[in-house]
Design a protein around this motif. Structure first.
Motif, PDB file in Angstrom:
ATOM      1  N   TRP A 529       0.857  -0.959   0.127  1.00 57.93           N
ATOM      2  CA  TRP A 529       0.117  -0.043  -0.037  1.00 57.93           C
ATOM      3  C   TRP A 529       0.913   1.109   0.157  1.00 57.93           C
ATOM      4  N   TRP A 530       2.093   1.101   0.932  1.00 60.21           N
ATOM      5  CA  TRP A 530       2.683   2.320   1.081  1.00 60.21           C
ATOM      6  C   TRP A 530       3.615   2.690  -0.351  1.00 60.21           C
ATOM      7  N   GLU A 531       3.912   1.490  -1.206  1.00 59.33           N
ATOM      8  CA  GLU A 531       4.548   1.802  -2.230  1.00 59.33           C
ATOM      9  C   GLU A 531       3.926   2.039  -3.576  1.00 59.33           C
ATOM     10  N   SER A 532       2.425   1.967  -3.356  1.00 64.24           N
ATOM     11  CA  SER A 532       1.581   2.151  -4.584  1.00 64.24           C
ATOM     12  C   SER A 532       1.243   3.769  -4.727  1.00 64.24           C
ATOM     13  N   LYS A 533       0.278   4.104  -5.579  1.00 66.08           N
ATOM     14  CA  LYS A 533       0.026   5.303  -5.891  1.00 66.08           C
ATOM     15  C   LYS A 533      -1.028   5.660  -4.834  1.00 66.08           C
ATOM     16  N   TYR A 534      -1.557   4.974  -4.308  1.00 66.95           N
ATOM     17  CA  TYR A 534      -2.558   5.176  -3.129  1.00 66.95           C
ATOM     18  C   TYR A 534      -1.858   5.732  -1.734  1.00 66.95           C
ATOM     19  N   ASN A 535      -0.489   5.602  -1.634  1.00 69.33           N
ATOM     20  CA  ASN A 535      -0.158   5.843  -0.438  1.00 69.33           C
ATOM     21  C   ASN A 535      -0.410   7.198   0.141  1.00 69.33           C
ATOM     22  N   PRO A 536      -1.101   7.133   1.330  1.00 64.25           N
ATOM     23  CA  PRO A 536      -1.760   8.347   2.011  1.00 64.25           C
ATOM     24  C   PRO A 536      -0.622   9.282   2.462  1.00 64.25           C
ATOM     25  N   LYS A 537      -1.049  10.487   2.659  1.00 62.72           N
ATOM     26  CA  LYS A 537      -0.207  11.845   3.059  1.00 62.72           C
ATOM     27  C   LYS A 537       0.215  11.321   4.461  1.00 62.72           C
ATOM     28  N   PRO A 538       1.334  11.849   5.049  1.00 61.49           N
ATOM     29  CA  PRO A 538       1.722  11.419   6.230  1.00 61.49           C
ATOM     30  C   PRO A 538       0.623  11.508   7.398  1.00 61.49           C
ATOM     31  N   ALA A 539       0.086  12.854   7.226  1.00 58.26           N
ATOM     32  CA  ALA A 539      -0.974  13.235   8.547  1.00 58.26           C
ATOM     33  C   ALA A 539      -2.076  12.236   8.537  1.00 58.26           C
ATOM     34  N   ASN A 540      -2.488  11.786   7.112  1.00 59.59           N
ATOM     35  CA  ASN A 540      -3.569  10.985   6.845  1.00 59.59           C
ATOM     36  C   ASN A 540      -3.349   9.496   7.406  1.00 59.59           C
ATOM     37  N   LYS A 541      -2.002   8.972   7.181  1.00 58.30           N
ATOM     38  CA  LYS A 541      -1.433   7.858   7.860  1.00 58.30           C
ATOM     39  C   LYS A 541      -1.905   7.786   9.340  1.00 58.30           C
ATOM     40  N   TYR A 542      -1.442   8.930  10.184  1.00 56.72           N
ATOM     41  CA  TYR A 542      -1.621   8.991  11.254  1.00 56.72           C
ATOM     42  C   TYR A 542      -3.351   8.875  11.671  1.00 56.72           C
ATOM     43  N   ALA A 543      -4.047   9.673  10.913  1.00 58.03           N
ATOM     44  CA  ALA A 543      -5.522   9.636  11.037  1.00 58.03           C
ATOM     45  C   ALA A 543      -5.814   8.179  10.931  1.00 58.03           C
ATOM     46  N   ILE A 544      -5.433   7.471   9.901  1.00 53.25           N
ATOM     47  CA  ILE A 544      -6.233   6.193   9.669  1.00 53.25           C
ATOM     48  C   ILE A 544      -5.758   5.325  10.867  1.00 53.25           C
ATOM     49  N   GLY A 545      -4.627   5.227  11.221  1.00 54.69           N
ATOM     50  CA  GLY A 545      -4.046   4.384  12.575  1.00 54.69           C
ATOM     51  C   GLY A 545      -4.923   4.762  13.702  1.00 54.69           C
ATOM     52  N   LEU A 546      -5.152   6.165  13.909  1.00 52.90           N
ATOM     53  CA  LEU A 546      -5.779   6.302  15.268  1.00 52.90           C
ATOM     54  C   LEU A 546      -7.356   5.912  15.129  1.00 52.90           C
ATOM     55  N   PHE A 547      -8.054   6.208  13.658  1.00 50.38           N
ATOM     56  CA  PHE A 547      -9.276   5.548  13.526  1.00 50.38           C
ATOM     57  C   PHE A 547      -9.264   3.941  13.724  1.00 50.38           C
ATOM     58  N   PHE A 548      -8.407   3.396  13.208  1.00 51.55           N
ATOM     59  CA  PHE A 548      -8.363   1.747  13.628  1.00 51.55           C
ATOM     60  C   PHE A 548      -8.184   1.402  15.022  1.00 51.55           C
ATOM     61  N   LEU A 549      -7.261   2.212  15.616  1.00 54.01           N
ATOM     62  CA  LEU A 549      -7.320   2.143  17.145  1.00 54.01           C
ATOM     63  C   LEU A 549      -8.649   2.162  17.885  1.00 54.01           C
ATOM     64  N   GLY A 550      -9.338   3.176  17.487  1.00 54.67           N
ATOM     65  CA  GLY A 550     -10.455   3.709  18.040  1.00 54.67           C
ATOM     66  C   GLY A 550     -11.546   2.547  17.823  1.00 54.67           C
ATOM     67  N   ILE A 551     -11.541   2.163  16.671  1.00 49.75           N
ATOM     68  CA  ILE A 551     -12.737   0.979  16.210  1.00 49.75           C
ATOM     69  C   ILE A 551     -12.310  -0.134  17.061  1.00 49.75           C
ATOM     70  N   GLY A 552     -11.013  -0.500  17.391  1.00 46.40           N
ATOM     71  CA  GLY A 552     -10.597  -1.743  18.184  1.00 46.40           C
ATOM     72  C   GLY A 552     -11.496  -1.565  19.486  1.00 46.40           C
TER      73      GLY A 552
END
Length: 675
Positions: A529-552
């Protein structure tokens, strides 16, 4: 020195130097020890005295846990500096491994507080030497082979996760089934084996890492050229602030568990506790120090360093929630989760457990075989120790499998007596166990109880046995051998009624292995995913990680919704914990691997040591906060319920995730094209 002539690169395993796998196995055994001990620490502290625990309140155990984790992220700043200036990577690694081995050995004598506290202190000091120098050693070894470095780190971190997986599984199993000292002791044994294996393989590294690294005297300018300069030295005020912040911060971190466990409170004056004010002042001074240094740089460099500070802010909130894994989530697994399986469910779990245990060990054993083919004759002692390590691992795994398939459940009866007392106008019924030494009072009511125990012994109907109420809650009982029963005052006489279907009890520590298992499973997908053209911006990676954490945590909050206010035990399905660990791991894969990478890309070399210190400090704050917030579990459960406790960890990461998304345009501007 030309590394191409170094013996380190003479032999190949899986396309990499054999010496890399010496580091792989050294790191694997160190992580085995660290995560094995970490899995047991809180459970040991809160478990009943009758089974070797300390019977601490959860608040106290989690306060100590948070302080221990925080200090683990502070000492690497010192250990890395000492290695760079005086010791060299290899000496620092060996010193760290020796100190950690002594720490684990001390913790194996866990019944004595002096040895447990000394063990934790030694582990903190040893980690300070070991942790930063293993990763920097690989960087030095691959200095002239940058195209191989990413692959080397990938293999190295597989060793990290393999060690965590095995340590949690085996130390946790022995600790919960045989006794805490078995688990703590096993962690120490493998730390020692890792130390010996690394020490006897030293010649494979040539002269690399023997001498301290030369300090880089250059700084990177805004146009990415390097110049000799000494811009922005630490002023006298900077140094005074660093000393003051360090003293105040460390005092607060150490004082937190001390003030709860004992009568010592360094921050209480005139009967007033100034802990809260002290930490606020410390944080204000630190923010001032950090800001005052950053503004002295040129605009572009200043912007990049501000971006690192923002990322560090996100990381505090992430780890404050994520590290509940070894604290409140372990307590939830122990006290609130239905871990007894019977019939087909028990059989299926045993099969799944065998697969996820045996397959990874078989793969690592194959890697060991490939290493033997290349290095066995030259490094006989090192390889012999490795071979012994794996014989020991396979032996424990085979015994674990056998024990799981030969554990039986028995319905038993036992007696207690009840006495009514009037306290503050309320009638309170107290219940006490009955054994052969018990004198039942005349005014007591004798009560016959029925429960189920698990044991590998083959009992028959009417056998007389001794049991113990593990948590003193009347819900979790354990069989005592005759030897144990004679040394425990709280043993209870019981009678076998019948043997039931084959049942097993999942150790509470077992759930912690899911993190390593999911990392090994999903890391290749995230890498793609990180190597693809869909690689998120740095802040978006943190946001996605925090969302996953909250869902857990949302899964845990939902699963615990039916537990009443103030309940100390429950039987929630294991599905909710499994889903929580899955989403937490997905969040970790978004956040953890990219953090240090951004620091190295954004910070100029003259400032990198200080900013790595800031990053580790953010991790320390996050880990200490995890213990501080986790210690509120009893208070929140009593006033609301445990579902509310996990709901807090659902809402906060999601809010911080939205903040990260909103700051994405600003961070992109501050990073000036760095990705």
């Amino acid at each position: 020195m030309n590394l191409k002539r170094n013996e380190f690169f003479d032999t190949q395993v899986l396309g990499h130097p054999s010496g890399l796998f010496v580091l792989f196995f050294t790191e694997m055994w160190e992580r085995f020890s660290f995560y094995g001990m970490r899995a047991l620490l809180v459970l040991f502290l809160v478990s009943a005295l009758g089974i070797g625990g300390w019977d601490w309140p959860r608040e106290n155990a989690l306060a100590l846990y948070g302080t221990y984790l925080a200090l683990l992220y502070l000492t690497p700043i010192i250990g890395g500096t000492l290695a760079d200036k005086y010791l060299g990577n290899r000496k620092a690694i060996i010193i760290g491994a020796v100190v950690m081995t002594l720490g684990h050995a001390s913790m194996a004598i866990e019944s004595n507080p002096f040895f447990l506290y000394s063990g934790l202190a030694l582990l903190v000091i040893g980690t300070g030497f070991f942790k930063p120098n293993m990763t920097s050693f690989i960087s030095v070894l691959y200095k002239d082979f940058p195209d191989k470095k990413d692959g080397a780190y990938t293999i190295f971190y597989m060793g990290v996760n393999a060690g965590a997986f095995l340590g949690i599984m085996l130390c946790g199993y022995l600790g919960e089934i045989l006794g805490w000292s078995w688990g703590f002791g096993l962690a120490g044994i493998f730390m020692l084996l890792g130390l010996l294996q690394f020490t006897f393989a030293q010649p494979i590294f040539g002269e690399v890492g023997n001498r301290p690294n030369k300090e880089d005297k250059t700084i990177e300018t805004d146009d990415h050229t390097k110049v000799e300069d000494k811009l922005n030295p630490f002023t006298t005020i900077d140094k005074i602030l660093i000393v003051l912040i360090s003293i105040m911060g460390l005092t607060w971190v150490i004082n937190d568990p001390l003030s709860k466990i004992g009568t010592v409170n360094f921050l209480e004056f005139g009967g007033v506790d100034y802990s809260g004010k002290i930490i606020v002042v410390t944080l204000i001074l630190f923010v001032y120090l950090l800001g005052s240094r950053i503004v002295r740089y040129s605009p572009i460099t200043r912007d990049k360093m501000l971006a690192v500070v923002v990322f560090a802010f996100f990381i505090i909130f992430f780890w404050a929630s994520f590290e509940q894994a070894g604290g409140s989530m372990s307590i939830f697994a122990k006290d609130y989760t239905s871990r007894i399986l019977s019939g087909n469910a028990a059989f299926i779990f045993n099969i799944v457990d065998i697969i996820i245990t045996v397959v990874p060990i078989a793969i690592i054993t194959y890697v060991l075989f490939l290493l033997f083919k290349q290095t066995f004759k030259k490094y006989f002692l090192s390889n012999l120790i490795l071979a012994f390590s794996f014989v020991l691992i396979w032996g424990i795994v085979i015994w674990k499998i056998y024990n799981n398939f030969n554990t039986y459940s028995y319905e038993i009866t036992y007696n207690t007596y009840q006495i009514s007392e009037t306290i503050d106008g309320k009638e309170i019924v107290k219940e006490f166990p009955v054994n052969s030494e018990t004198v039942v009072p005349d005014n007591a009511v004798l009560v016959e109880n029925t429960t189920v125990i698990l044991s590998s012994n083959d009992f028959v109907k009417n056998d007389q046995i001794d049991i113990i109420d593990i948590d003193k809650k009347g819900a979790n009982f354990k069989y005592l051998t005759p030897e144990q029963a004679t040394s425990i005052d709280t043993n209870i006489d019981a009678t076998i009624v019948r043997k039931k279907d084959n049942e097993i009890q999942i150790p509470a520590t077992w759930f912690l292995i899911l993190n390593s298992l999911f990392i090994i499973t999903f890391a290749p997908l995230f890498s793609k995913w990180w190597e693809s053209k869909y690689n998120p911006k740095p802040a978006n990676k943190y946001a996605i990680g925090l969302f996953f954490l909250g869902i857990g945590f949302a899964f845990l909050a939902y699963g615990a919704a039916g537990i009443p206010q103030g309940a100390k035990t429950a039987s929630v399905s294991i599905v909710w914990l499994i889903l929580a660990y899955l989403f937490h791991t997905l969040g970790e894969l978004c956040v953890s691997p990219v953090g240090l990478s951004y620091v190295s890309k954004l910070v100029p070399p003259r400032m990198i040591a200080f900013m790595f210190g800031v990053w580790y400090l953010a991790l320390a704050i996050g880990n200490k906060t995890s213990g501080k917030m986790g210690s509120m579990i009893d208070e929140i459960t009593a006033n609301y319920n445990i579902s509310t406790f996990f709901l807090i960890f659902t809402i906060v990461p999601i809010i911080i995730g939205f903040i990260a998304l909103s700051l994405s345009p600003l961070l992109k501007k501050l990073m000036h094209g760095v990705r």
